[in-house]
Design a protein around this motif. Structure first.
Motif, PDB file in Angstrom:
ATOM      1  N   VAL A   1      -5.110  -8.998   0.162  1.00  0.00           N
ATOM      2  CA  VAL A   1      -4.167  -9.730  -0.682  1.00  0.00           C
ATOM      3  C   VAL A   1      -4.901 -10.862  -1.405  1.00  0.00           C
ATOM      4  O   VAL A   1      -4.771 -11.034  -2.622  1.00  0.00           O
ATOM      5  CB  VAL A   1      -2.996 -10.287   0.150  1.00  0.00           C
ATOM      6  N   GLY A   2      -5.693 -11.612  -0.651  1.00  0.00           N
ATOM      7  CA  GLY A   2      -6.472 -12.685  -1.254  1.00  0.00           C
ATOM      8  C   GLY A   2      -7.461 -12.162  -2.282  1.00  0.00           C
ATOM      9  O   GLY A   2      -7.743 -12.821  -3.296  1.00  0.00           O
ATOM     10  N   GLY A   3      -8.008 -10.956  -2.034  1.00  0.00           N
ATOM     11  CA  GLY A   3      -8.932 -10.364  -2.997  1.00  0.00           C
ATOM     12  C   GLY A   3      -8.254 -10.058  -4.312  1.00  0.00           C
ATOM     13  O   GLY A   3      -8.823 -10.282  -5.396  1.00  0.00           O
ATOM     14  N   GLY A   4      -7.015  -9.523  -4.254  1.00  0.00           N
ATOM     15  CA  GLY A   4      -6.266  -9.274  -5.478  1.00  0.00           C
ATOM     16  C   GLY A   4      -5.968 -10.552  -6.234  1.00  0.00           C
ATOM     17  O   GLY A   4      -6.077 -10.612  -7.472  1.00  0.00           O
ATOM     18  N   ARG A   5      -5.611 -11.588  -5.501  1.00  0.00           N
ATOM     19  CA  ARG A   5      -5.354 -12.891  -6.131  1.00  0.00           C
ATOM     20  C   ARG A   5      -6.625 -13.439  -6.788  1.00  0.00           C
ATOM     21  O   ARG A   5      -6.591 -13.942  -7.913  1.00  0.00           O
ATOM     22  CB  ARG A   5      -4.844 -13.888  -5.097  1.00  0.00           C
ATOM     23  N   THR A   6      -7.745 -13.335  -6.066  1.00  0.00           N
ATOM     24  CA  THR A   6      -9.013 -13.866  -6.586  1.00  0.00           C
ATOM     25  C   THR A   6      -9.435 -13.159  -7.866  1.00  0.00           C
ATOM     26  O   THR A   6      -9.906 -13.790  -8.825  1.00  0.00           O
ATOM     27  CB  THR A   6     -10.112 -13.721  -5.523  1.00  0.00           C
ATOM     28  N   ALA A   7      -9.269 -11.813  -7.898  1.00  0.00           N
ATOM     29  CA  ALA A   7      -9.650 -11.039  -9.078  1.00  0.00           C
ATOM     30  C   ALA A   7      -8.847 -11.474 -10.299  1.00  0.00           C
ATOM     31  O   ALA A   7      -9.404 -11.744 -11.379  1.00  0.00           O
ATOM     32  CB  ALA A   7      -9.460  -9.552  -8.807  1.00  0.00           C
TER      33      ALA A   7
END
Length: 333
Positions: free
Chosen positions: A161-167
């Motif tokens: 989830v954090g990876g999607g936000r970061t991208a």
């Protein structure tokens, strides 16, 4: 020249053999100055303790098993490297067994590892979805990348989830506003979690997905190409594409090149996984999200070492991913 023995170390340090053994094995009954003297003597003589003899004393084999179902090694090998780095200072060896996604083969490898008296196990999944627990075993177990379905087990995972936000946050910071998301199989929790993080970050900015939906499909370059063509037909003004994997991103880049759409000046592209054979060799090199799997492997080894010493854990621990910036993303001019 004969190999130095514990007796030689004790003689040089001026202590008994029993004291030398306690000093080298970290026993608390030895004074600090005595321990330091014994360690200096051992280093001077290049003394290496006999592993079998140590095992008889400590009831440990000095080995752990890493059991995986990751056929290609894309996820298990970085975790193995991190674990070996962490265990290296402790002179612990790691046995790697690949179950190839076969439950029967996994049971066979598990029996083989236990028969070798491994001190513990790290279990690595091929995908970050919940997997069946191995149950109650005579040695501690840590699950990495794919969590166990038993909350009593200790599982270490990366933050999709954090990876999607970061991208998406990176694309927004590059000035992009018409951002699309092309990703893989919706049956994978990773695909759902990355999409959720992406949509959450867009919503915070008052934006919607370009094309009006998440483009779920396959984890392949072919799907990246097909989805990008459909996206351009529906939303030709798109200015950024977040791909759910580096393979998908390569397909996205192929179509943008074919359509003579410049990357990144007109459309920025970001992937996920930091699979270097794809990301570094893309044209242009691909900005992507790195799972930080070597770090995950080191943490798994540390948690397993603690469990072998009696400090057990349970539940799911989530660790952050990191952004790797390359030439496929840049601020709008």
């Amino acid at each position: 020249m004969s190999r130095a023995t514990l007796r030689d170390v004790a003689k040089l340090a001026g202590v008994s053999v029993a004291t030398a053994s306690k000093a080298l094995n970290g026993q608390p009954q030895v004074r600090a100055e005595t321990r330091e003297r014994v360690v200096r003597a051992a280093e001077q003589l290049s003394f290496s303790p006999n592993t079998l003899a140590q095992g008889l004393i400590t009831q440990r084999s000095g080995t752990v098993g890493l059991l995986t179902s990751d056929l290609e090694g894309r996820f298990s090998i970085p975790i193995l490297m991190g674990a070996e780095d962490a265990f290296g200072s402790d002179q612990t060896s790691v046995f790697l067994c690949d179950a190839r996604g076969d439950a029967i083969r996994e049971k066979h490898h598990l029996r083989a590892l236990l028969s070798r008296r491994v001190d513990g196990l790290i279990v690595v999944g091929a995908r970050p979805d919940t997997r069946p627990s191995l149950g109650d075993l005579p040695v501690p177990v840590v699950y990495a990348y794919a969590p166990s379905d038993d909350p009593a087990d200790l599982s270490l995972i990366t933050d999709n989830v954090g990876g999607g936000r970061t991208a998406v946050d990176h694309l927004i910071r590059c000035g992009r506003r018409r951002i699309a998301h092309i990703t893989g199989d919706p049956g994978y929790s990773a695909a759902q979690d990355r999409a959720r993080g992406a949509v959450e970050r867009l919503t915070e900015e008052g934006l919607e997905l370009a094309g009006g939906e998440v483009w779920f499909g396959m984890w392949s370059e072919a799907w990246g190409r097909g989805a990008t063509r459909m996206l351009l037909d529906r939303c030709p003004e798109v200015d950024a594409i977040f791909a759910g994997s580096d393979e998908i991103a390569r397909g996205v880049l192929d179509v943008l090149h074919e359509e003579r759409i410049d990357v990144p000046s007109r459309v920025a592209v970001i992937g996920f996984d930091n699979w270097s054979v794809l990301a570094v060799n893309s044209r242009p090199p691909l900005t992507t999200i790195d799972h930080n799997l070597e770090h995950l492997g080191r943490i798994a080894a540390q948690r397993l070492s603690a469990a072998m010493d009696g400090v057990t854990g349970s539940g799911v621990e989530t660790f952050p991913v990191r952004l790797i910036t390359r030439e496929s993303t840049a601020p709008l001019r």
